[in-house]
Motif scaffolding. Structure first.
Motif, PDB file in Angstrom:
ATOM      1  N   LEU A 134       0.849  -1.189   0.000  1.00 16.79           N
ATOM      2  CA  LEU A 134       0.000   0.000   0.000  1.00 16.79           C
ATOM      3  C   LEU A 134       0.885   1.240   0.000  1.00 16.79           C
ATOM      4  O   LEU A 134       1.810   1.353   0.819  1.00 16.79           O
ATOM      5  N   VAL A 135       0.614   2.164  -0.905  1.00 22.13           N
ATOM      6  CA  VAL A 135       1.410   3.378  -1.018  1.00 22.13           C
ATOM      7  C   VAL A 135       0.493   4.539  -1.363  1.00 22.13           C
ATOM      8  O   VAL A 135      -0.554   4.347  -2.001  1.00 22.13           O
ATOM      9  N   GLN A 136       0.868   5.721  -0.958  1.00 19.38           N
ATOM     10  CA  GLN A 136       0.088   6.907  -1.298  1.00 19.38           C
ATOM     11  C   GLN A 136       0.383   7.340  -2.730  1.00 19.38           C
ATOM     12  O   GLN A 136       1.468   7.073  -3.264  1.00 19.38           O
ATOM     13  N   ALA A 137      -0.567   8.033  -3.317  1.00 19.66           N
ATOM     14  CA  ALA A 137      -0.365   8.577  -4.659  1.00 19.66           C
ATOM     15  C   ALA A 137       0.885   9.437  -4.681  1.00 19.66           C
ATOM     16  O   ALA A 137       1.153  10.204  -3.747  1.00 19.66           O
ATOM     17  N   GLY A 138       1.664   9.275  -5.747  1.00 21.26           N
ATOM     18  CA  GLY A 138       2.926   9.983  -5.864  1.00 21.26           C
ATOM     19  C   GLY A 138       4.110   9.210  -5.326  1.00 21.26           C
ATOM     20  O   GLY A 138       5.261   9.601  -5.551  1.00 21.26           O
ATOM     21  N   GLY A 139       3.836   8.128  -4.628  1.00 23.11           N
ATOM     22  CA  GLY A 139       4.896   7.332  -4.045  1.00 23.11           C
ATOM     23  C   GLY A 139       5.492   6.332  -5.021  1.00 23.11           C
ATOM     24  O   GLY A 139       5.150   6.311  -6.208  1.00 23.11           O
ATOM     25  N   ALA A 157      -6.783  -5.077 -12.657  1.00 23.52           N
ATOM     26  CA  ALA A 157      -7.537  -4.320 -11.660  1.00 23.52           C
ATOM     27  C   ALA A 157      -8.886  -5.002 -11.452  1.00 23.52           C
ATOM     28  O   ALA A 157      -9.365  -5.729 -12.329  1.00 23.52           O
ATOM     29  N   PRO A 158      -9.519  -4.762 -10.309  1.00 26.85           N
ATOM     30  CA  PRO A 158     -10.823  -5.377 -10.048  1.00 26.85           C
ATOM     31  C   PRO A 158     -11.835  -5.047 -11.140  1.00 26.85           C
ATOM     32  O   PRO A 158     -11.987  -3.880 -11.522  1.00 26.85           O
ATOM     33  N   GLY A 159     -12.480  -6.075 -11.646  1.00 30.06           N
ATOM     34  CA  GLY A 159     -13.514  -5.880 -12.658  1.00 30.06           C
ATOM     35  C   GLY A 159     -12.994  -5.589 -14.049  1.00 30.06           C
ATOM     36  O   GLY A 159     -13.779  -5.306 -14.957  1.00 30.06           O
ATOM     37  N   LYS A 160     -11.670  -5.642 -14.226  1.00 31.55           N
ATOM     38  CA  LYS A 160     -11.091  -5.337 -15.533  1.00 31.55           C
ATOM     39  C   LYS A 160     -10.289  -6.522 -16.045  1.00 31.55           C
ATOM     40  O   LYS A 160      -9.905  -7.403 -15.283  1.00 31.55           O
ATOM     41  N   MET A 211       8.391   1.390  -9.898  1.00 30.88           N
ATOM     42  CA  MET A 211       7.182   2.167 -10.159  1.00 30.88           C
ATOM     43  C   MET A 211       7.259   3.477  -9.381  1.00 30.88           C
ATOM     44  O   MET A 211       7.287   3.459  -8.145  1.00 30.88           O
ATOM     45  N   ASN A 212       7.319   4.581 -10.091  1.00 38.10           N
ATOM     46  CA  ASN A 212       7.375   5.915  -9.485  1.00 38.10           C
ATOM     47  C   ASN A 212       6.118   6.696  -9.841  1.00 38.10           C
ATOM     48  O   ASN A 212       5.396   6.347 -10.765  1.00 38.10           O
ATOM     49  N   SER A 213       5.883   7.760  -9.117  1.00 34.29           N
ATOM     50  CA  SER A 213       4.732   8.637  -9.370  1.00 34.29           C
ATOM     51  C   SER A 213       3.448   7.826  -9.493  1.00 34.29           C
ATOM     52  O   SER A 213       2.656   8.013 -10.425  1.00 34.29           O
ATOM     53  N   LEU A 214       3.255   6.939  -8.559  1.00 29.08           N
ATOM     54  CA  LEU A 214       2.100   6.045  -8.620  1.00 29.08           C
ATOM     55  C   LEU A 214       0.790   6.807  -8.497  1.00 29.08           C
ATOM     56  O   LEU A 214       0.692   7.832  -7.790  1.00 29.08           O
ATOM     57  N   LYS A 215      -0.213   6.290  -9.212  1.00 31.47           N
ATOM     58  CA  LYS A 215      -1.543   6.889  -9.237  1.00 31.47           C
ATOM     59  C   LYS A 215      -2.560   5.862  -8.736  1.00 31.47           C
ATOM     60  O   LYS A 215      -2.315   4.643  -8.841  1.00 31.47           O
ATOM     61  N   PRO A 216      -3.691   6.322  -8.248  1.00 33.08           N
ATOM     62  CA  PRO A 216      -4.713   5.364  -7.803  1.00 33.08           C
ATOM     63  C   PRO A 216      -5.110   4.369  -8.904  1.00 33.08           C
ATOM     64  O   PRO A 216      -5.409   3.209  -8.599  1.00 33.08           O
ATOM     65  N   TYR A 267       4.460 -18.475 -19.183  1.00 29.75           N
ATOM     66  CA  TYR A 267       4.862 -18.830 -17.824  1.00 29.75           C
ATOM     67  C   TYR A 267       4.438 -17.681 -16.927  1.00 29.75           C
ATOM     68  O   TYR A 267       4.796 -16.534 -17.181  1.00 29.75           O
ATOM     69  N   TRP A 268       3.708 -18.004 -15.868  1.00 28.26           N
ATOM     70  CA  TRP A 268       3.126 -16.961 -15.025  1.00 28.26           C
ATOM     71  C   TRP A 268       3.442 -17.208 -13.560  1.00 28.26           C
ATOM     72  O   TRP A 268       3.394 -18.352 -13.085  1.00 28.26           O
ATOM     73  N   GLY A 269       3.723 -16.129 -12.861  1.00 26.00           N
ATOM     74  CA  GLY A 269       3.873 -16.196 -11.428  1.00 26.00           C
ATOM     75  C   GLY A 269       2.564 -15.853 -10.752  1.00 26.00           C
ATOM     76  O   GLY A 269       1.605 -15.412 -11.399  1.00 26.00           O
ATOM     77  N   GLN A 270       2.510 -16.025  -9.444  1.00 30.58           N
ATOM     78  CA  GLN A 270       1.324 -15.575  -8.716  1.00 30.58           C
ATOM     79  C   GLN A 270       1.395 -14.050  -8.636  1.00 30.58           C
ATOM     80  O   GLN A 270       2.441 -13.463  -8.847  1.00 30.58           O
ATOM     81  N   GLY A 271       0.319 -13.407  -8.403  1.00 28.03           N
ATOM     82  CA  GLY A 271       0.303 -11.957  -8.400  1.00 28.03           C
ATOM     83  C   GLY A 271       0.735 -11.359  -7.071  1.00 28.03           C
ATOM     84  O   GLY A 271       0.777 -12.033  -6.035  1.00 28.03           O
ATOM     85  N   THR A 272       1.071 -10.082  -7.122  1.00 34.05           N
ATOM     86  CA  THR A 272       1.355  -9.315  -5.919  1.00 34.05           C
ATOM     87  C   THR A 272       0.495  -8.048  -5.974  1.00 34.05           C
ATOM     88  O   THR A 272       0.447  -7.368  -6.999  1.00 34.05           O
ATOM     89  N   GLN A 273      -0.179  -7.758  -4.877  1.00 28.69           N
ATOM     90  CA  GLN A 273      -1.150  -6.663  -4.863  1.00 28.69           C
ATOM     91  C   GLN A 273      -0.445  -5.322  -4.684  1.00 28.69           C
ATOM     92  O   GLN A 273       0.383  -5.151  -3.775  1.00 28.69           O
ATOM     93  N   VAL A 274      -0.813  -4.373  -5.530  1.00 28.51           N
ATOM     94  CA  VAL A 274      -0.359  -2.991  -5.385  1.00 28.51           C
ATOM     95  C   VAL A 274      -1.599  -2.126  -5.209  1.00 28.51           C
ATOM     96  O   VAL A 274      -2.517  -2.160  -6.036  1.00 28.51           O
ATOM     97  N   THR A 275      -1.630  -1.381  -4.123  1.00 32.71           N
ATOM     98  CA  THR A 275      -2.753  -0.495  -3.839  1.00 32.71           C
ATOM     99  C   THR A 275      -2.227   0.922  -3.649  1.00 32.71           C
ATOM    100  O   THR A 275      -1.347   1.147  -2.817  1.00 32.71           O
ATOM    101  N   VAL A 276      -2.764   1.847  -4.436  1.00 29.29           N
ATOM    102  CA  VAL A 276      -2.346   3.240  -4.368  1.00 29.29           C
ATOM    103  C   VAL A 276      -3.521   4.064  -3.859  1.00 29.29           C
ATOM    104  O   VAL A 276      -4.577   4.123  -4.489  1.00 29.29           O
ATOM    105  N   SER A 277      -3.331   4.686  -2.715  1.00 35.86           N
ATOM    106  CA  SER A 277      -4.404   5.486  -2.114  1.00 35.86           C
ATOM    107  C   SER A 277      -4.290   6.937  -2.561  1.00 35.86           C
ATOM    108  O   SER A 277      -3.197   7.458  -2.791  1.00 35.86           O
ATOM    109  N   SER A 278      -5.431   7.578  -2.671  1.00 31.54           N
ATOM    110  CA  SER A 278      -5.441   8.981  -3.133  1.00 31.54           C
ATOM    111  C   SER A 278      -5.331   9.948  -1.970  1.00 31.54           C
ATOM    112  O   SER A 278      -5.384   9.563  -0.817  1.00 31.54           O
TER     113      SER A 278
END
Length: 121
Positions: free
Chosen positions: A10-15, A39-42, A82-87, A110-121
Motif C-alpha cells: 500500500l502506497v500513497q499517490a505519488g509514491g 484491476a478489479p472488474g477489468k 514504479m514511481n509517481s504512482l496513481k490510484p 509462464y506466469w507467477g502468482q500476483g502481488t497486490q499494489v494499492t495506491v491510495s489517493s
C-alpha cells in the motif's frame, strides 16, 4: 521456469514501489520477461516487457515515463520500479516469461502468482 513475484503493498499517490520477480531454474536468461496487471472488474493488461539480455524494453502508454522494467540474469530476477504512482495503478501485478520475442505480448506462457499494489489517493 517457475516465477515468484513480490514487493507489492500500500502506497500513497505519488509514491514509489519496486516489484521483484524471481525465477527458479537455469533458463531465466533464455526467456523474455514481462509485467502484466489486473484491476478489479477489468481484464488483465500489459504493463512492460524486457528482452532476454535486458537491452530492449516496451511499455504501455499508461506507465511510460513512470515505470522502469529491468532484469539481472545473474540473479534470475526481474524488477519493476514504479514511481509517481496513481490510484489507477491499483491492481494485482503478475510477472510472466516467454520463449517468444519480448514484443509478442500474447506469447507469454509462464506466469507467477500476483502481488497486490494499492495506491491510495
Amino acid at each position: 521456469v517457475q516465477l515468484q513475484a513480490s514487493g507489492g503493498g500500500l502506497v500513497q499517490a505519488g509514491g514509489s514501489l519496486r516489484l521483484s520477480c524471481t525465477a527458479s531454474g537455469r533458463t531465466f536468461r533464455y526467456h523474455a520477461m514481462a509485467w502484466f496487471r489486473q484491476a478489479p472488474g477489468k481484464e488483465r493488461e500489459f504493463v512492460a516487457t524486457v528482452s532476454r539480455d535486458g537491452g530492449s524494453r516496451n511499455y504501455a502508454d499508461s506507465v511510460k515515463g513512470r515505470f522502469t522494467i529491468s532484469r539481472d540474469n545473474a540473479k534470475n530476477t526481474m524488477y519493476l520500479q514504479m514511481n509517481s504512482l496513481k490510484p489507477e495503478d491499483t491492481a494485482v501485478y503478475y510477472c510472466a516469461g516467454s520463449t517468444n520475442s519480448y514484443k509478442n505480448i500474447n506469447g507469454y506462457d509462464y506466469w507467477g502468482q500476483g502481488t497486490q499494489v494499492t495506491v491510495s489517493s
